[in-house]
Design a protein around this motif. Structure first.
Motif, PDB file in Angstrom:
ATOM      1  N   LYS A   1       0.834  -1.209   0.000  1.00  0.00           N
ATOM      2  CA  LYS A   1       0.000   0.000   0.000  1.00  0.00           C
ATOM      3  C   LYS A   1       0.870   1.261   0.000  1.00  0.00           C
ATOM      4  O   LYS A   1       0.590   2.213  -0.735  1.00  0.00           O
ATOM      5  CB  LYS A   1      -0.914  -0.016   1.223  1.00  0.00           C
ATOM      6  CG  LYS A   1      -2.042   0.963   1.178  1.00  0.00           C
ATOM      7  CD  LYS A   1      -2.969   0.748   2.366  1.00  0.00           C
ATOM      8  CE  LYS A   1      -4.160   1.652   2.296  1.00  0.00           C
ATOM      9  NZ  LYS A   1      -5.071   1.445   3.429  1.00  0.00           N
TER      10      LYS A   1
ATOM     11  N   LYS B   1       2.364   1.714  -3.465  1.00  0.00           N
ATOM     12  CA  LYS B   1       1.364   2.224  -4.415  1.00  0.00           C
ATOM     13  C   LYS B   1       1.137   3.717  -4.207  1.00  0.00           C
ATOM     14  O   LYS B   1       1.054   4.486  -5.160  1.00  0.00           O
ATOM     15  CB  LYS B   1       0.037   1.474  -4.251  1.00  0.00           C
ATOM     16  CG  LYS B   1       0.022   0.118  -4.880  1.00  0.00           C
ATOM     17  CD  LYS B   1      -1.341  -0.526  -4.737  1.00  0.00           C
ATOM     18  CE  LYS B   1      -1.361  -1.921  -5.316  1.00  0.00           C
ATOM     19  NZ  LYS B   1      -2.676  -2.558  -5.168  1.00  0.00           N
ATOM     20  N   ARG B   2       1.044   4.114  -2.934  1.00  0.00           N
ATOM     21  CA  ARG B   2       0.842   5.532  -2.623  1.00  0.00           C
ATOM     22  C   ARG B   2       2.025   6.358  -3.141  1.00  0.00           C
ATOM     23  O   ARG B   2       1.847   7.417  -3.738  1.00  0.00           O
ATOM     24  CB  ARG B   2       0.685   5.707  -1.114  1.00  0.00           C
ATOM     25  CG  ARG B   2       0.163   7.051  -0.715  1.00  0.00           C
ATOM     26  CD  ARG B   2      -0.092   7.186   0.785  1.00  0.00           C
ATOM     27  NE  ARG B   2      -0.538   5.982   1.455  1.00  0.00           N
ATOM     28  CZ  ARG B   2       0.132   5.384   2.445  1.00  0.00           C
ATOM     29  NH1 ARG B   2       1.262   5.885   2.891  1.00  0.00           N
ATOM     30  NH2 ARG B   2      -0.334   4.299   3.013  1.00  0.00           N
TER      31      ARG B   2
ATOM     32  N   ARG C   1       4.015   5.567  -5.601  1.00  0.00           N
ATOM     33  CA  ARG C   1       3.951   5.579  -7.059  1.00  0.00           C
ATOM     34  C   ARG C   1       2.932   6.604  -7.572  1.00  0.00           C
ATOM     35  O   ARG C   1       3.191   7.325  -8.540  1.00  0.00           O
ATOM     36  CB  ARG C   1       3.559   4.181  -7.560  1.00  0.00           C
ATOM     37  CG  ARG C   1       4.379   3.717  -8.715  1.00  0.00           C
ATOM     38  CD  ARG C   1       4.068   2.290  -9.112  1.00  0.00           C
ATOM     39  NE  ARG C   1       3.925   1.450  -7.924  1.00  0.00           N
ATOM     40  CZ  ARG C   1       3.134   0.389  -7.847  1.00  0.00           C
ATOM     41  NH1 ARG C   1       2.434   0.007  -8.880  1.00  0.00           N
ATOM     42  NH2 ARG C   1       3.032  -0.313  -6.745  1.00  0.00           N
TER      43      ARG C   1
END
Length: 91
Positions: free
Chosen positions: A29, A32-33, A35
């Motif tokens: 998570k 992803k944040r 990115r």
């Protein structure tokens, strides 16, 4: 007894897998944040660069228009001078 050890090993592996999955979820998570934030920054940077490129094109066009305007003024002045010379010669 051999089956008990196998079951215990399987249970330990399953528990370890579940634990790793629950921990890795946080890291996934966060990645992803990170990115998403990076993509937004790149998009803003790209937009800024495109805006600057278009602004420089507009400035160059304005400069060329101003040069052309000066050339036309000089040409009209030359034509007016030629008209005056022709009128003088006709008189």
């Amino acid at each position: 007894m051999g089956n008990g050890i196998k079951m215990l090993l399987v249970l330990a592996l399953m528990f370890g897998g579940i634990y790793l999955f629950s921990i890795s979820h946080r890291y996934i998570k966060a990645a992803k944040r990170k990115r998403v934030i990076e993509r937004k920054r790149e998009k803003r940077e790209k937009f800024k660069n495109e805006r600057m490129r278009l602004q420089s094109i507009r400035e160059e066009k304005a400069r060329l228009i101003e040069l052309r305007r000066e050339e036309i003024k000089q040409h009209f002045n030359w034509l007016e001078g030629m008209n005056k010379m022709i009128k003088i010669k006709q008189e």
